[in-house]
Design a protein around this motif. Structure first.
Motif, mmCIF file in Angstrom:
data_model
loop_
_atom_site.group_PDB
_atom_site.id
_atom_site.type_symbol
_atom_site.label_atom_id
_atom_site.label_comp_id
_atom_site.label_asym_id
_atom_site.label_seq_id
_atom_site.Cartn_x
_atom_site.Cartn_y
_atom_site.Cartn_z
ATOM 1 N N SER A 140 38.422 48.303 47.646
ATOM 2 C CA SER A 140 39.644 47.417 47.057
ATOM 3 C C SER A 140 39.265 46.414 46.158
ATOM 4 O O SER A 140 38.238 45.756 46.298
ATOM 5 N N GLU B 49 41.423 50.998 45.996
ATOM 6 C CA GLU B 49 42.686 50.326 45.934
ATOM 7 C C GLU B 49 42.703 49.366 44.842
ATOM 8 O O GLU B 49 41.636 48.752 44.774
ATOM 9 N N THR C 216 44.839 46.077 43.909
ATOM 10 C CA THR C 216 46.116 45.110 44.174
ATOM 11 C C THR C 216 46.350 44.334 42.895
ATOM 12 O O THR C 216 45.464 43.572 42.442
#
Length: 511
Positions: A184, A213, A215
């Protein structure tokens, strides 16, 4: 360890595990070890990808080297983007003039960012794409551009990047992150960094199967609608309170040691900081700021104090706001930030690169340099730490960051290996709002975010009695960590898995 779907369902000894899960697909690690996947809490994906796929200036050691590298890399019809020069490491720190650069590249638009990405050498052809830069703060007719002039030419550079260039760069970044055991990343975008289209493209690419991922954060005040439109975690990241030490733009209380007429630049005052924190708190978004210098940190603390008066402590702490870099912070400020549940998103490789008696920090700040990046002080006061790279400023190399946090140049400022590892795994998840207590660890019920690492060379290294061996409290949910002493080879990633899905796999060929 047993995984079903996207979840860890069992952890224990091998024999009982096989008995409890008959018929399961078995991966024999053959001496490799498994650890929670890393989170990089501060990246710039497209800039990193352009760096990975283009010209790398981190190795140049003078103006002549830089000009020769740029001359060889110019391609007609394409803007040339390169990154990483650092004159503080050169024997002769004199930079090439704009005329020198124009002579090397002709009429090609060229953007060459300094290692801290807060100033850049640019060609006249690029300036011509942003003529307003000539009237902006930070303009220089010969040397690197900084402050607002730099922001304007960078915007022009971004507009000149083709869609295909951007996709190649973002793909290269996501692949490199997966290769380094990163599950991430926190993309710190903004109008002065990359642009809304760039962020939208990155989020779409990351949504494809087999990607880490992403963000998303956007560094702009008043952009609540944009944040909601793209499903962003917050209006945070590189919302600049000040600049960077290397470019003499971090805001200081006292002048730079090597530039006694300057105290840097401050872009936001306490009132503006407070207004942004209040807006984000009330909108259910995470606020955050880029802040490095001690004068900048002082302004941020004042801003949070004003915000607390407006929304109350409970609402302020519940929002879990964050600060990026936070390099010049004192114990009293750390205690206040902890009281507001502010996360410190920090980059340990900064100290590895620029700390020490002979480093760039000491050149810029003199005796003040020893107090920079006080990880131990922040942790002792209860500030949640989330580690990252600020890539492309430093490399996507989380084990190197963990090692840098442990072996801090200033005695007493570093962390234990366990605490540093936590900050680069669970800390990153928590900084993005995942507070379930198990994400980022390998226990039953946790998401199956993990990496498998080659330990062969580490076993040889650990046979040396001089190498420190790390041990951890089993209750911490952190595996025994590899040797992290300087000079010891760092682990090589064999497989990266997020939510049970393989992102990168070299395990079969390495076995």
């Amino acid at each position: 360890m047993a995984v079903t779907g996207d979840t860890v369902v069992w952890v224990g000894q091998d024999g009982p595990g096989r008995a409890l899960h008959p018929g399961a697909q078995v991966v024999d690690l053959d001496g490799a070890f498994v650890a929670p996947g890393f989170v990089d809490a501060h990246v710039h994906a497209t800039a990193t990808g352009l760096h990975l796929t283009g010209l790398d200036l981190t190795g140049v050691r003078g103006a002549a080297d830089l000009l020769a590298a740029v001359r060889a890399a110019v391609r007609p019809g394409e803007v040339l983007i390169a990154h990483g020069w650092d004159e503080s490491s050169w024997t002769d720190p004199r930079l090439p003039s704009r005329a020198d650069l124009d002579d090397a590249v002709g009429g090609t638009p060229v953007y060459l960012s300094r290692v801290d990405v807060h100033s850049a050498l640019v060609s006249t052809a690029l300036v011509d794409l942003a003529p307003e830069a000539r009237d902006a703060e930070g303009w220089s007719p010969e040397g690197p551009l900084a402050r607002d002039a730099h922001h304007r030419v960078r915007t022009a550079m971004q507009a000149a990047i083709t869609g295909e260039q951007r996709r190649r760069a973002q793909d290269a970044f996501l692949r490199r992150a997966a290769e380094r055991g990163i599950v991430s990343v926190h993309e710190c975008a903004g109008p002065d960094i990359s642009g809304e289209a760039d962020l939208a493209d990155l989020l779409a690419l990351a949504a494809e199967p087999g990607r880490p991922e992403v963000t998303g954060y956007w560094g702009e005040t008043g952009a609540v609608d944009l944040a909601r439109r793209h499903g962003l975690r917050g209006l945070a990241g590189d919302l600049f309170v000040d600049g960077a030490l290397g470019s003499h733009t971090a805001a200081l209380r006292d002048p730079y040691t090597d530039h006694p007429t300057s105290t840097g630049a401050r872009y936001l005052d306490a009132d503006a900081i407070a207004a942004h924190v209040v807006t984000c708190t009330e909108a259910g978004l995470q606020a955050g700021f880029h802040v490095i210098g001690d004068a900048g940190v002082t302004e941020v603390v004042r801003g949070f104090q004003l915000a607390e008066k407006a929304v109350g402590r409970r609402a302020l702490t519940g929002a879990k706001h964050r600060l990026e870099h936070l390099e010049m912070v004192d114990p009293a400020q750390a205690e206040l930030l902890a009281g507001w549940a502010v996360t410190g998103s920090m980059q340990p490789q900064f100290d590895a690169l620029w700390g020490g008696a002979d480093g760039m920090y000491a050149t810029r700040l003199g005796e003040r340099a020893a107090a920079l990046n006080p990880f131990a002080t922040l942790a002792a006061n209860g500030v949640l730490l989330a580690f990252g790279s600020d890539s492309p400023v430093t490399s996507l190399d989380p084990w190197a960051s963990v090692r840098a946090a442990v072996h801090h140049h200033t005695p007493g400022s570093g962390l234990s290996a366990r605490a540093a590892f936590n900050a680069h795994t669970r800390g990153g998840h928590r900084a993005a709002g995942v507070n379930d207590g198990i994400t980022g660890s390998l226990v039953p019920g946790a998401p199956a975010h993990y990496a498998i690492w080659d330990a062969a060379e580490l076993v040889v290294a650990a046979s040396d009695s001089r190498v420190q061996r790390w041990s951890t409290d089993p209750r911490s949910r952190v595996p025994a960590l590899p040797p992290l002493d300087p000079g010891i080879p760092l682990p090589a990633c064999l497989r990266t898995v997020r939510a049970g899905q393989v992102l990168y796999d070299a395990f079969t060929s390495a076995a």
